[in-house]
Design a protein around this motif. Structure first.
Motif, mmCIF file in Angstrom:
data_model
loop_
_atom_site.group_PDB
_atom_site.id
_atom_site.type_symbol
_atom_site.label_atom_id
_atom_site.label_comp_id
_atom_site.label_asym_id
_atom_site.label_seq_id
_atom_site.Cartn_x
_atom_site.Cartn_y
_atom_site.Cartn_z
ATOM 1 N N UNK A 1 5.023 -14.093 -7.275
ATOM 2 C CA UNK A 1 5.224 -14.304 -8.710
ATOM 3 C C UNK A 1 4.435 -13.305 -9.547
ATOM 4 N N UNK A 2 3.241 -12.968 -9.071
ATOM 5 C CA UNK A 2 2.383 -12.080 -9.854
ATOM 6 C C UNK A 2 1.435 -11.312 -8.944
ATOM 7 N N UNK A 3 0.836 -10.271 -9.477
ATOM 8 C CA UNK A 3 -0.155 -9.496 -8.732
ATOM 9 C C UNK A 3 -1.469 -10.270 -8.721
ATOM 10 N N UNK A 4 -2.018 -10.487 -7.540
ATOM 11 C CA UNK A 4 -3.255 -11.239 -7.382
ATOM 12 C C UNK A 4 -4.471 -10.320 -7.514
ATOM 13 N N UNK A 5 -4.373 -9.131 -6.948
ATOM 14 C CA UNK A 5 -5.467 -8.156 -7.007
ATOM 15 C C UNK A 5 -4.900 -6.789 -6.700
ATOM 16 N N UNK A 6 -5.551 -5.749 -7.208
ATOM 17 C CA UNK A 6 -5.064 -4.397 -6.956
ATOM 18 C C UNK A 6 -6.210 -3.396 -7.038
ATOM 19 N N UNK A 7 -5.993 -2.249 -6.396
ATOM 20 C CA UNK A 7 -6.968 -1.154 -6.428
ATOM 21 C C UNK A 7 -6.210 0.160 -6.355
ATOM 22 N N UNK A 8 -6.554 1.101 -7.227
ATOM 23 C CA UNK A 8 -5.946 2.428 -7.190
ATOM 24 C C UNK A 8 -7.021 3.479 -7.435
ATOM 25 N N UNK A 9 -7.105 4.440 -6.528
ATOM 26 C CA UNK A 9 -8.028 5.566 -6.659
ATOM 27 C C UNK A 9 -7.224 6.849 -6.512
ATOM 28 N N UNK A 10 -7.460 7.815 -7.399
ATOM 29 C CA UNK A 10 -6.739 9.075 -7.349
ATOM 30 C C UNK A 10 -7.590 10.102 -6.618
ATOM 31 N N UNK A 11 -7.160 10.456 -5.417
ATOM 32 C CA UNK A 11 -7.886 11.433 -4.612
ATOM 33 C C UNK A 11 -6.924 11.961 -3.549
ATOM 34 N N UNK A 12 -6.439 13.169 -3.734
ATOM 35 C CA UNK A 12 -5.390 13.707 -2.871
ATOM 36 C C UNK A 12 -5.864 14.046 -1.461
ATOM 37 N N UNK A 13 -7.177 14.058 -1.215
ATOM 38 C CA UNK A 13 -7.694 14.542 0.071
ATOM 39 C C UNK A 13 -8.449 13.499 0.885
ATOM 40 N N UNK B 1 0.839 -1.194 0.000
ATOM 41 C CA UNK B 1 0.000 0.000 0.000
ATOM 42 C C UNK B 1 0.874 1.244 0.000
ATOM 43 N N UNK B 2 0.306 2.323 -0.543
ATOM 44 C CA UNK B 2 1.035 3.588 -0.607
ATOM 45 C C UNK B 2 0.034 4.731 -0.661
ATOM 46 N N UNK B 3 0.287 5.764 0.150
ATOM 47 C CA UNK B 3 -0.561 6.959 0.140
ATOM 48 C C UNK B 3 0.297 8.221 0.064
ATOM 49 N N UNK B 4 1.490 8.124 -0.512
ATOM 50 C CA UNK B 4 2.399 9.261 -0.581
ATOM 51 C C UNK B 4 2.103 10.198 -1.741
ATOM 52 N N UNK B 5 1.325 9.738 -2.712
ATOM 53 C CA UNK B 5 0.917 10.569 -3.844
ATOM 54 C C UNK B 5 -0.608 10.671 -3.809
ATOM 55 N N UNK B 6 -1.238 11.373 -4.737
ATOM 56 C CA UNK B 6 -2.708 11.387 -4.745
ATOM 57 C C UNK B 6 -3.339 10.016 -4.947
ATOM 58 N N UNK B 7 -2.557 9.024 -5.314
ATOM 59 C CA UNK B 7 -3.087 7.674 -5.497
ATOM 60 C C UNK B 7 -3.199 6.951 -4.158
ATOM 61 N N UNK B 8 -4.398 6.474 -3.855
ATOM 62 C CA UNK B 8 -4.595 5.558 -2.730
ATOM 63 C C UNK B 8 -4.569 4.176 -3.353
ATOM 64 N N UNK B 9 -3.457 3.466 -3.174
ATOM 65 C CA UNK B 9 -3.218 2.268 -3.962
ATOM 66 C C UNK B 9 -2.847 1.080 -3.088
ATOM 67 N N UNK B 10 -3.463 -0.060 -3.382
ATOM 68 C CA UNK B 10 -3.299 -1.289 -2.598
ATOM 69 C C UNK B 10 -3.179 -2.457 -3.568
ATOM 70 N N UNK B 11 -2.343 -3.440 -3.242
ATOM 71 C CA UNK B 11 -2.217 -4.627 -4.089
ATOM 72 C C UNK B 11 -1.803 -5.832 -3.260
ATOM 73 N N UNK B 12 -2.149 -7.004 -3.757
ATOM 74 C CA UNK B 12 -1.684 -8.276 -3.205
ATOM 75 C C UNK B 12 -0.786 -8.939 -4.239
ATOM 76 N N UNK B 13 0.333 -9.489 -3.773
ATOM 77 C CA UNK B 13 1.300 -10.130 -4.664
ATOM 78 C C UNK B 13 1.714 -11.455 -4.038
#
Length: 222
Positions: free
Chosen positions: A21-33, A6-18
């Protein structure tokens, strides 16, 4: 291996499972606030799409910035809390490294600079020899004050797009914000090869916007 990134350092609120070997699932939403409102629902959504429970996670990956104070701490505190509750390690990575790695996956080769929006008419930036090799420490500067040999490089990220006049070769088609999928893939690669991680402490690079007034009136009860 099952990494929750997970990372919230940019406007992207982004989460993933890995799964290593590969990405299993992911979610990214752009919202700085709305980092605080969106992060946990995103974790829940990613776990649901993967059909797994949080207690199956074997490690937490978190982008530690640089980034604005409020948004950045949301992700780091959440990562530390998950790691403590699950008794699993937390692996910190520079957010700029994740964007660089994503650019490499998108076909970018050779030297370049990653720049994100630091607000206050500044950018967070670092220079890379390639998608896996950062050659400068992360820094924060006004775009017009960056060294000429940096601004002459291909430039990636929302900061480069925002201040395109300061950069000679902006690659706006490449990733502009962080991707937890790329961050997780980079972490999995580092775990396989014995690479180093950062502690789960924020790279602020400057003081927060909120300041205690220097001269304020103290009122005491009579």
């Amino acid at each position: 291996m099952l990494l929750l990134a997970l990372d919230t350092a940019t406007p992207a609120v982004t989460v993933a499972l890995h799964d290593g070997e590969t990405v299993v699932a992911e979610s990214t939403q752009i919202d700085a606030r709305r980092h605080g409102e969106l992060l946990l629902p995103a974790v829940h959504r990613v776990l649901g799409e993967a059909g797994t429970a949080l207690d199956a996670v074997t490690g937490i990956v978190v982008g530690v910035g640089p980034g604005p104070y409020t948004g950045l701490r949301v992700g780091i505190v959440t990562a530390a809390t998950f790691a403590a509750a699950l008794s699993v390690p937390v692996h910190g990575l520079c957010t700029l490294d994740g964007i660089a790695y994503a650019a490499g996956q998108a076909g970018m080769e050779g030297g370049f600079v990653v720049a994100t929006d630091a607000r206050r008419k500044e950018v967070y930036w670092a220079r890379y020899a390639d998608a896996r090799t950062r050659v400068t420490e992360p820094a924060v500067d006004r775009p017009a004050e960056l060294p000429a040999d940096v601004t002459a490089l291909p430039a990636i990220g929302a900061g480069a797009v925002l201040y395109a006049d300061a950069f000679g070769d902006v690659r706006g088609e490449l990733p502009q914000h962080q991707s937890a999928a790329a961050l997780a893939a980079l972490a999995a690669e580092k775990l396989r090869t014995g690479g180093e991680f950062l502690p789960d402490r924020p790279l602020y690079l400057r003081r927060p916007d909120a300041q205690v007034p220097a001269n304020y009136k103290v009122v005491t009860p009579q």
